[in-house]
Design a protein around this motif. Structure first.
Motif, PDB file in Angstrom:
ATOM      1  N   ILE A 171     -89.187 -57.491 143.468  1.00 58.06           N
ATOM      2  CA  ILE A 171     -88.730 -56.605 142.393  1.00 58.06           C
ATOM      3  C   ILE A 171     -89.024 -57.235 141.034  1.00 58.06           C
ATOM      4  N   GLN A 172     -88.765 -58.541 140.913  1.00 58.63           N
ATOM      5  CA  GLN A 172     -89.034 -59.228 139.648  1.00 58.63           C
ATOM      6  C   GLN A 172     -90.527 -59.226 139.331  1.00 58.63           C
ATOM      7  N   ALA A 173     -91.371 -59.437 140.343  1.00 66.24           N
ATOM      8  CA  ALA A 173     -92.821 -59.419 140.134  1.00 66.24           C
ATOM      9  C   ALA A 173     -93.280 -58.027 139.714  1.00 66.24           C
ATOM     10  N   ALA A 174     -92.762 -57.000 140.353  1.00 69.08           N
ATOM     11  CA  ALA A 174     -93.129 -55.628 140.001  1.00 69.08           C
ATOM     12  C   ALA A 174     -92.687 -55.297 138.578  1.00 69.08           C
ATOM     13  N   ASN A 175     -91.494 -55.729 138.206  1.00 73.34           N
ATOM     14  CA  ASN A 175     -91.004 -55.494 136.848  1.00 73.34           C
ATOM     15  C   ASN A 175     -91.880 -56.207 135.813  1.00 73.34           C
ATOM     16  N   GLN A 176     -92.358 -57.402 136.151  1.00 75.80           N
ATOM     17  CA  GLN A 176     -93.231 -58.133 135.231  1.00 75.80           C
ATOM     18  C   GLN A 176     -94.551 -57.410 135.049  1.00 75.80           C
ATOM     19  N   VAL A 177     -95.111 -56.878 136.139  1.00 73.74           N
ATOM     20  CA  VAL A 177     -96.356 -56.118 136.045  1.00 73.74           C
ATOM     21  C   VAL A 177     -96.144 -54.885 135.171  1.00 73.74           C
TER      22      VAL A 177
ATOM     23  N   LEU B 133     -98.091 -54.135 131.704  1.00 78.02           N
ATOM     24  CA  LEU B 133     -98.821 -52.882 131.485  1.00 78.02           C
ATOM     25  C   LEU B 133     -98.345 -52.201 130.203  1.00 78.02           C
ATOM     26  N   ALA B 134     -97.038 -52.144 130.028  1.00 74.69           N
ATOM     27  CA  ALA B 134     -96.474 -51.491 128.845  1.00 74.69           C
ATOM     28  C   ALA B 134     -96.856 -52.227 127.566  1.00 74.69           C
ATOM     29  N   ALA B 135     -96.972 -53.561 127.645  1.00 79.34           N
ATOM     30  CA  ALA B 135     -97.316 -54.367 126.476  1.00 79.34           C
ATOM     31  C   ALA B 135     -98.819 -54.436 126.235  1.00 79.34           C
ATOM     32  N   GLY B 136     -99.605 -53.861 127.140  1.00 74.63           N
ATOM     33  CA  GLY B 136    -101.048 -53.896 126.988  1.00 74.63           C
ATOM     34  C   GLY B 136    -101.687 -55.194 127.432  1.00 74.63           C
ATOM     35  N   LYS B 137    -100.932 -56.033 128.120  1.00 72.56           N
ATOM     36  CA  LYS B 137    -101.479 -57.304 128.618  1.00 72.56           C
ATOM     37  C   LYS B 137    -102.290 -57.102 129.892  1.00 72.56           C
ATOM     38  N   GLU B 138    -102.040 -56.036 130.590  1.00 71.51           N
ATOM     39  CA  GLU B 138    -102.748 -55.689 131.828  1.00 71.51           C
ATOM     40  C   GLU B 138    -103.144 -54.224 131.755  1.00 71.51           C
ATOM     41  N   GLU B 139    -104.141 -53.863 132.542  1.00 70.82           N
ATOM     42  CA  GLU B 139    -104.530 -52.460 132.615  1.00 70.82           C
ATOM     43  C   GLU B 139    -104.786 -52.080 134.066  1.00 70.82           C
ATOM     44  N   LEU B 140    -104.628 -50.821 134.346  1.00 67.23           N
ATOM     45  CA  LEU B 140    -104.957 -50.298 135.660  1.00 67.23           C
ATOM     46  C   LEU B 140    -106.405 -49.839 135.642  1.00 67.23           C
ATOM     47  N   ILE B 141    -107.122 -50.180 136.678  1.00 71.53           N
ATOM     48  CA  ILE B 141    -108.520 -49.765 136.787  1.00 71.53           C
ATOM     49  C   ILE B 141    -108.585 -48.662 137.834  1.00 71.53           C
ATOM     50  N   PRO B 142    -109.139 -47.502 137.464  1.00 71.12           N
ATOM     51  CA  PRO B 142    -109.241 -46.410 138.435  1.00 71.12           C
ATOM     52  C   PRO B 142    -109.994 -46.843 139.694  1.00 71.12           C
ATOM     53  N   LEU B 143    -109.623 -46.261 140.817  1.00 74.65           N
ATOM     54  CA  LEU B 143    -110.190 -46.628 142.112  1.00 74.65           C
ATOM     55  C   LEU B 143    -111.707 -46.590 142.119  1.00 74.65           C
ATOM     56  N   GLU B 144    -112.292 -45.583 141.500  1.00 78.10           N
ATOM     57  CA  GLU B 144    -113.756 -45.462 141.468  1.00 78.10           C
ATOM     58  C   GLU B 144    -114.404 -46.728 140.909  1.00 78.10           C
TER      59      GLU B 144
END
Length: 113
Positions: free
Chosen positions: A25-31, A35-46
């Motif tokens: 849960i803590q790891a998921a909350n960090q992700v 994401l919200a802070a713009g430190k990570e991004e989701l890459i579409p499956l394609e």
């Protein structure tokens, strides 16, 4: 001091599972926070599939960003032929060139190699 506590195995397993759940849960909350802070991004499956299949990361990230080779070259301050050669694998690119391209694409150099 060596304090010891004895508990039934079932209780131990329950506590251990709860600790693992809490860590997840803590790891998921960090992700989510990253994401919200713009430190990570989701890459579409394609695009993720293209990377997994071994396609040039420069080409994949360029396409993800909606850039042409010329637009990426201009943004990175490199020659368009350099971008094309990196995408086709004819050249590896210097560390400086890869850094410029990575910055222009908003990724790390590690993402490109």
């Amino acid at each position: 001091m060596n304090d010891m506590v004895t508990i039934p195995r079932g209780e131990y397993e329950r506590l251990r599972a709860a600790a693992e759940d809490l860590a997840d849960i803590q790891a998921a909350n960090q992700v989510k926070a990253d994401l919200a802070a713009g430190k990570e991004e989701l890459i579409p499956l394609e695009f993720a599939d293209r990377l997994i299949d071994g396609e040039s990361p420069v080409r994949v990230y360029r396409a993800l960003r909606g850039l042409t080779q010329a637009a990426l070259a201009e943004k990175a301050g490199v020659n368009r032929v350099t971008v094309a050669e990196l995408e086709t694998g004819r050249k590896q690119g210097s560390a400086q060139t890869l850094k410029k391209i990575a910055d222009a694409l908003g990724v790390t150099v590690d993402d490109l190699i």
